[in-house]
Design an enzyme around this catalytic site. Structure first.
Site, PDB file in Angstrom:
ATOM      1  N   ARG A 140      -8.423  -1.347   8.221  1.00 34.49           N
ATOM      2  CA  ARG A 140      -9.506  -0.158   7.979  1.00 34.49           C
ATOM      3  C   ARG A 140      -9.422   0.691   9.238  1.00 34.49           C
ATOM      4  O   ARG A 140     -10.729   0.975   9.646  1.00 34.49           O
ATOM      5  CB  ARG A 140     -10.808  -0.800   7.696  1.00 34.49           C
ATOM      6  CG  ARG A 140     -11.142  -0.106   6.474  1.00 34.49           C
ATOM      7  CD  ARG A 140     -12.160  -0.604   5.685  1.00 34.49           C
ATOM      8  NE  ARG A 140     -12.949   0.100   4.833  1.00 34.49           N
ATOM      9  CZ  ARG A 140     -13.650  -0.108   3.814  1.00 34.49           C
ATOM     10  NH1 ARG A 140     -14.353  -1.320   3.828  1.00 34.49           N
ATOM     11  NH2 ARG A 140     -14.008   0.578   3.034  1.00 34.49           N
ATOM     12  N   CYS A 141      -8.467   1.346   9.299  1.00 33.80           N
ATOM     13  CA  CYS A 141      -8.504   2.238  10.519  1.00 33.80           C
ATOM     14  C   CYS A 141      -7.285   3.113  10.793  1.00 33.80           C
ATOM     15  O   CYS A 141      -6.212   2.840  10.512  1.00 33.80           O
ATOM     16  CB  CYS A 141      -8.370   1.169  11.855  1.00 33.80           C
ATOM     17  SG  CYS A 141      -7.601   1.617  13.474  1.00 33.80           S
ATOM     18  N   GLU A 182     -12.404   4.561   5.787  1.00 35.58           N
ATOM     19  CA  GLU A 182     -12.539   3.821   7.316  1.00 35.58           C
ATOM     20  C   GLU A 182     -13.598   4.077   8.031  1.00 35.58           C
ATOM     21  O   GLU A 182     -13.853   3.076   8.886  1.00 35.58           O
ATOM     22  CB  GLU A 182     -11.197   3.795   7.870  1.00 35.58           C
ATOM     23  CG  GLU A 182      -9.965   3.494   7.067  1.00 35.58           C
ATOM     24  CD  GLU A 182      -8.811   4.030   7.647  1.00 35.58           C
ATOM     25  OE1 GLU A 182      -8.680   5.529   7.767  1.00 35.58           O
ATOM     26  OE2 GLU A 182      -7.571   3.277   7.816  1.00 35.58           O
ATOM     27  N   GLN A 202       0.782  -1.230  -0.100  1.00 37.15           N
ATOM     28  CA  GLN A 202       0.079  -0.039   0.032  1.00 37.15           C
ATOM     29  C   GLN A 202       0.787   1.350  -0.096  1.00 37.15           C
ATOM     30  O   GLN A 202       0.251   2.250  -0.147  1.00 37.15           O
ATOM     31  CB  GLN A 202      -0.869   0.017   1.072  1.00 37.15           C
ATOM     32  CG  GLN A 202      -2.027  -1.062   1.314  1.00 37.15           C
ATOM     33  CD  GLN A 202      -2.653  -0.997   2.652  1.00 37.15           C
ATOM     34  OE1 GLN A 202      -2.938  -2.261   2.990  1.00 37.15           O
ATOM     35  NE2 GLN A 202      -3.273  -0.092   3.065  1.00 37.15           N
TER      36      GLN A 202
HETATM   37  N1  MCN Z   1     -13.845   9.798  -1.867  1.00 37.17           N
HETATM   38  C1  MCN Z   1     -14.808  10.694  -2.193  1.00 37.17           C
HETATM   39  N2  MCN Z   1     -15.001  11.630  -1.670  1.00 37.17           N
HETATM   40  C2  MCN Z   1     -14.644  11.794  -0.448  1.00 37.17           C
HETATM   41  C3  MCN Z   1     -13.885  10.901   0.139  1.00 37.17           C
HETATM   42  C4  MCN Z   1     -13.335   9.904  -0.585  1.00 37.17           C
HETATM   43  O1  MCN Z   1     -15.419  10.514  -3.406  1.00 37.17           O
HETATM   44  N3  MCN Z   1     -15.148  13.131   0.225  1.00 37.17           N
HETATM   45  C5  MCN Z   1     -13.546   8.681  -2.581  1.00 37.17           C
HETATM   46  C6  MCN Z   1     -11.856   8.678  -2.822  1.00 37.17           C
HETATM   47  O2  MCN Z   1     -11.403   9.590  -3.876  1.00 37.17           O
HETATM   48  C7  MCN Z   1     -11.370   7.310  -3.006  1.00 37.17           C
HETATM   49  C8  MCN Z   1     -12.386   6.669  -1.990  1.00 37.17           C
HETATM   50  O3  MCN Z   1     -13.461   7.459  -1.743  1.00 37.17           O
HETATM   51  O4  MCN Z   1     -11.568   6.843  -4.313  1.00 37.17           O
HETATM   52  C9  MCN Z   1     -11.581   6.549  -0.646  1.00 37.17           C
HETATM   53  O5  MCN Z   1     -11.088   7.754  -0.158  1.00 37.17           O
HETATM   54  P1  MCN Z   1     -10.064   7.930   1.088  1.00 37.17           P
HETATM   55  O6  MCN Z   1     -11.193   8.183   2.308  1.00 37.17           O
HETATM   56  O7  MCN Z   1      -9.266   9.174   0.776  1.00 37.17           O
HETATM   57  O8  MCN Z   1      -9.426   6.704   1.572  1.00 37.17           O
HETATM   58  P2  MCN Z   1      -8.076   6.124   0.785  1.00 37.17           P
HETATM   59  O9  MCN Z   1      -8.499   6.399  -0.905  1.00 37.17           O
HETATM   60  O10 MCN Z   1      -6.882   6.704   1.295  1.00 37.17           O
HETATM   61  O11 MCN Z   1      -8.407   4.685   0.876  1.00 37.17           O
HETATM   62  C10 MCN Z   1      -8.063   3.962   2.100  1.00 37.17           C
HETATM   63  C11 MCN Z   1      -8.950   3.333   3.060  1.00 37.17           C
HETATM   64  C12 MCN Z   1      -8.207   2.351   4.032  1.00 37.17           C
HETATM   65  S1  MCN Z   1      -7.219   3.060   5.119  1.00 37.17           S
HETATM   66  C13 MCN Z   1      -8.794   1.341   3.776  1.00 37.17           C
HETATM   67  S2  MCN Z   1      -7.878   0.166   5.105  1.00 37.17           S
HETATM   68  C14 MCN Z   1      -9.531   0.555   3.118  1.00 37.17           C
HETATM   69  C15 MCN Z   1     -10.549   1.764   2.395  1.00 37.17           C
HETATM   70  O12 MCN Z   1      -9.987   2.722   2.210  1.00 37.17           O
HETATM   71  N4  MCN Z   1      -9.037  -0.362   2.195  1.00 37.17           N
HETATM   72  C16 MCN Z   1      -9.763  -0.794   1.082  1.00 37.17           C
HETATM   73  N5  MCN Z   1     -11.405   1.031   1.356  1.00 37.17           N
HETATM   74  C17 MCN Z   1     -10.945   0.242   0.868  1.00 37.17           C
HETATM   75  N6  MCN Z   1     -11.690  -0.441  -0.293  1.00 37.17           N
HETATM   76  C18 MCN Z   1     -11.523  -1.355  -1.089  1.00 37.17           C
HETATM   77  N7  MCN Z   1     -12.005  -1.518  -2.094  1.00 37.17           N
HETATM   78  N8  MCN Z   1     -10.226  -2.071  -0.790  1.00 37.17           N
HETATM   79  C19 MCN Z   1      -9.529  -1.871   0.304  1.00 37.17           C
HETATM   80  O13 MCN Z   1      -8.362  -2.544   0.430  1.00 37.17           O
HETATM   81 CU1  CUM Z   2      -5.817   1.492   8.641  1.00 41.19          CU
HETATM   82  S1  CUM Z   2      -6.043  -0.090   7.509  1.00 41.19           S
HETATM   83 MO1  CUM Z   2      -5.932   1.298   5.930  1.00 41.19          MO
HETATM   84  O1  CUM Z   2      -5.157   2.331   6.881  1.00 41.19           O
HETATM   85  O2  CUM Z   2      -4.864   0.605   5.161  1.00 41.19           O
END
Ligand code: MCN
Ligand code: CUM
Length: 790
Positions: free
Chosen positions: A368-369, A736, A221
């Site tokens: 996921r945290c 998360e 990641q």
């Molecule tokens: N998004 C959006 N509008 C927002 C916030 C987010 O459209 N206001 C969209 C983002 O652009 C992105 C998605 O939603 O396409 C998730 O965005 P974000 O909250 O920024 O999180 P990350 O992209 O950094 O994803 C990480 C988070 C984590 S830490 C875990 S653990 C997790 C999760 O995402 N693992 C996943 N969701 C997952 N979903 C899938 N399918 N697979 C994983 O491994």
């Molecule tokens: Cu905290 S599990 Mo996600 O942060 O990849």
């Protein structure tokens, strides 16, 4: 004419995920799909014991098997100074056991062979003699005065404690408790669980002896962090290392740490001069990588007679396994546990914490945290529910009395909240559920001997690490990056420092550019996960991609727009100051019909530049967020328990999420639904335990349960939008939220259904057997291991 935001796939557009086209057709490229010329295969021999001294390792028979190219042992690793490696939490971890094994599943030897079957057979031919030692499987045993010392490898380590940490104002908090009108206490346990993505971990290490370049295809990641870590650990020049994280079949935190298998495969490739592929099997993944939670809580609230919380005390013990190896921001030893109770106005609080080595695989991974936030919010909402119940206050009302209502707000444990409207979210959720009516139904049902319960969980969580002032991992500050290049025809390539594992970045990050520049999102290719081809980023976890790399994407787009303005002024033969911007187009202020599109500007950047202006249209941005983003969620579950069996069923589930401005509402809803499914799983089926000898129970999908569509309830989703004040497009993280806030809603609902029987706590997983025991015996049911409770 400006282009229409929704029709170019900008903010708020429900654009279908572009990555799905290849993924759904089975045309994705996952690590195991790559077949390099001359590639060999590696298998790892794992320890059957949780704690044992290694007397001898005899590899003679393995070497003799045709097709075997290399047998690696701890001794061989030690010759290269690679038997131990530093962890992301300033501890050390054995890459391969030499002196003793410290958990079941630990790496003891490895074989490189022509195919994985030969390698596996050869592993079985390795003869290891163990002398078993007593195993420690929980912090209580670890703390016992006569406990065996697990980390006898560490100089000066005299006990099994791996860290202690505290925050808050002890003396003021103690004073508040001394004169408190009510004190409510709760003890509970968040069991060990596992992110268990469909795809296990693995890599192909490819050291090219001719060029001395090392390429590693891997399930990570955070590719750039890995590149730097490999450079430091293996003492290789960083510019000669390329990490490629191709398609990833789910990460969920499992693919953040550096696992020994990566290091062993890398050394193996250097030694044999050929590519070496190592792919974990499901049991290997479940017993040796990425354990989460395993935390014991004790908490107390001091509450006045009007229901206002005046003080908070928490102590947590964490079971970290044999090595303290999960990623933590340097300053915070229990992750962001101190985000607990952030959405409540509590004048004084104190938090203490202690981590313990045990004979279990390394734990504490954020599943996921955002670094232990899941544990923090679960305990927060369990304690809030217990307090409301003990004091006879309606749980929704109790939350309202205590919500933070002014922003910015410094929380009890020192974090800075910048926005939110908590009451609005809770009120909407209550309305959608029909809370008042349901309470009446509950009372009527109880008279007929039916147990209905309503569970509430409300929380704000810090997503998007850093800012770099407070957040670093092994000294590398937490920010993120984007690079945007517009081609002459107006099509674009965006390269980002984050790395999607299923979250849909190839879609949503293009939407951010579409919003900033008016270029259709379908004209933008998003690239990620290849360190030779993307700017330095901290990777994707802690829902940080949108808050950091997403913000960087906005900023890079704005720099591109600033240059496009110069080109537009040249094309329109006016001064830059006379131009106005509307989506996709610059026009002359006094003659709005005279304008040029962003695509016209792009062409001019390569074909018709003004004198003195550099050709080309591209830029980049490194974004260091001023603060975390603070989304809020209100989750409400209604359940009914069958008193004959303890089986409980979800009647309704209402979720109101406020993640600020939504880039792609469909993807956000997908994130929330997936997160709620995981929360539901944790609440009643998903856990990994260990018997008293340290054998891992939960090493396969017969024991470790994954919810299917059949078990998963129907989710009713609603939204509130409080834009993030410091994010360029007002977005907050969301990836998360549902996994973090969800579990307490289910557990609180079950507890609400049985509280009239004097039951105050049933630990997760809230199996039907545990509920039945609580109902029939009218007592709490602890999940304290090694009690399995099936
Ligand atoms: N998004 C959006 N509008 C927002 C916030 C987010 O459209 N206001 C969209 C983002 O652009 C992105 C998605 O939603 O396409 C998730 O965005 P974000 O909250 O920024 O999180 P990350 O992209 O950094 O994803 C990480 C988070 C984590 S830490 C875990 S653990 C997790 C999760 O995402 N693992 C996943 N969701 C997952 N979903 C899938 N399918 N697979 C994983 O491994
Ligand atoms: Cu905290 S599990 Mo996600 O942060 O990849």
């Amino acid at each position: 004419m400006a282009v229409d935001e929704l029709s170019v796939g900008g903010l708020g557009a429900r654009v279908k995920r572009v990555e799905d086209d290849r993924l759904i057709r089975g045309k994705g490229n996952f690590t195991d799909d790559f077949k390099l010329p001359g590639m060999l295969h590696m298998e790892i021999l794992r320890s059957p014991h949780a704690h044992a001294r290694i007397v001898s390792v005899d590899t003679t028979k393995a070497w003799a098997i045709p097709g075997v190219h290399l047998v690696l042992t701890g001794e061989l690793m030690a010759q290269r100074n690679l038997a131990w490696m530093p962890t992301l939490s300033y501890d050390t971890q054995a890459v391969m056991a030499m002196d003793k094994v410290r958990f079941q599943g630990q790496e003891v030897a490895a074989v490189v062979a022509d195919d994985p079957y030969i390698a596996k057979d050869a592993c079985e031919a390795i003869e290891v003699v163990y002398e078993s030692l007593p195993a420690i499987v929980n912090p209580m045993q670890a703390k016992a005065p006569d406990a065996p010392l697990i980390r006898d490898d560490k100089d000066g380590q005299a006990d099994n404690v791996c860290y202690t940490w505290e925050v808050g104002d002890k003396s003021m908090t103690d004073r508040v408790f001394e004169r408190a009108e009510n004190v409510v206490k709760l003890d509970c346990y968040y069991p060990r669980s596992h992110p268990s993505p469909i795809e296990c971990c693995g890599c192909i290490a490819d050291f090219n002896p001719a060029t001395a370049k090392l390429t590693i295809y891997m399930t990570t990641q955070a590719p750039h962090i890995i590149r730097t870590a490999v450079a430091l650990v293996a003492e290789l020049p960083e510019h000669m290392i390329r990490i490629i994280a191709p398609d990833i079949g789910g990460g969920f935190g499992n693919k953040v740490p550096v696992y020994p298998g990566y290091v062993i495969a890398t050394l193996a490739s250097i030694l044999v001069g050929r590519p070496v592929k190592w792919i974990e099997d499901k049991t290997g993944n479940l017993i040796s990588t990425g354990f989460a939670r395993d935390m014991y809580f004790h908490g107390e609230l001091a509450i006045d007679r009007r229901g206002k919380i005046e003080g908070l005390r928490i102590h947590v013990d964490t079971d970290n396994g044999a090595f303290f190896s999960d990623a933590q921001p340097t300053k915070f030893k229990v992750g962001l546990m101190h985000s607990a109770f952030a959405c409540y106005d509590i004048p004084y609080g104190h938090l203490t914490s202690q981590g313990h080595y045990t004979n279990k695989a390394p734990g504490g991974v954020a599943y996921r945290c955002s670094f232990r936030v899941t544990e923090a919010m679960f305990f927060q909402e369990r304690l809030i529910a217990a307090a409301a119940s003990d004091l006879g206050i309606d749980p929704a009302e109790f939350r309202r009395v205590n919500f933070v209502r002014e922003f910015p707000w410094r929380t009890t444990y020192g974090m800075l909240l910048d926005s939110g409207d908590y009451d609005k979210c809770l009120t909407l959720a209550l309305e959608k559920l029909g809370y008042e009516e349901l309470r009446k139904e509950q009372a009527a049902a109880r008279k007929e001997g039916r147990y209905i319960g309503i569970g509430i969980s409300t929380m704000t969580e810090p997503l998007g690490a850093g800012n770099s002032r407070e957040f670093d991992i092994i000294g590398i500050k937490m920010f993120d990056s984007a690079e945007l290049r517009i081609h002459p025809s107006g099509k674009a390539v965006l390269k980002i420092g984050s790395k999607t594992q299923g979250q849909g970045h190839e879609t949503t990050f293009a939407q951010i550019v579409a919003h900033e520049l008016g270029i259709p999102s379908t004209d933008i290719l998003v690239q990620h996960g290849d360190t030779d081809n993307t700017p330095f980023g901290m990777g994707t976890y802690a829902s940080r991609s949108t808050p950091t790399a997403g913000a960087a994407t906005s900023m890079a787009s704005r720099k591109v727009r600033a240059k496009a303005r110069k080109l537009a002024a040249h094309l329109l033969e006016v001064s830059e100051d006379d131009l106005e911007w509307e989506l996709g187009r610059f026009y002359v202020r006094d003659a709005p019909q005279r304008g040029v599109t962003i695509q016209d500007c792009a062409l001019a950047a390569y074909t018709n530049m003004p004198d003195g202006l550099e050709p080309g249209l591209e830029n980049n941005a490194y974004y260091d967020p001023p603060n975390m983003t603070w989304p809020f969620a209100a989750y409400l579950a209604a359940v009914e328990i069958d008193p004959e069996t303890g089986v409980w069923e979800v009647l309704r589930f209402v979720a109101v999420d406020d993640c600020g401005v939504r880039i792609n509402p469909m993807i956000v809803e997908g994130q929330i639904m997936g997160g709620l499914a995981e929360a539901f799983a944790m609440s009643n089926m998903q856990f990994i335990t260990f018997d008293s000898s340290g054998n891992c129970i939960g090493a396969n999908y017969m024991d470790y349960l994954i919810p299917t569509a059949w078990e998963t309830p129907k989710w009713e989703l609603h939204e509130v939008v409080t834009p993030c004040p410091h994010h360029p497009i007002g977005a907050k993280g969301v990836g998360e939220c549902a996994t973090v806030g969800g579990p307490a809603a289910f557990v609180n609902a079950v507890m609400d259904a049985v509280s009239h029987l004097g039951v105050r706590n049933i630990d997760m997983p809230v199996f039907s057997g545990r509920v039945w025991e609580a109902i029939t015996q009218q007592h709490d049911v602890s999940g304290f291991p090694p009690l399995a409770g099936h």
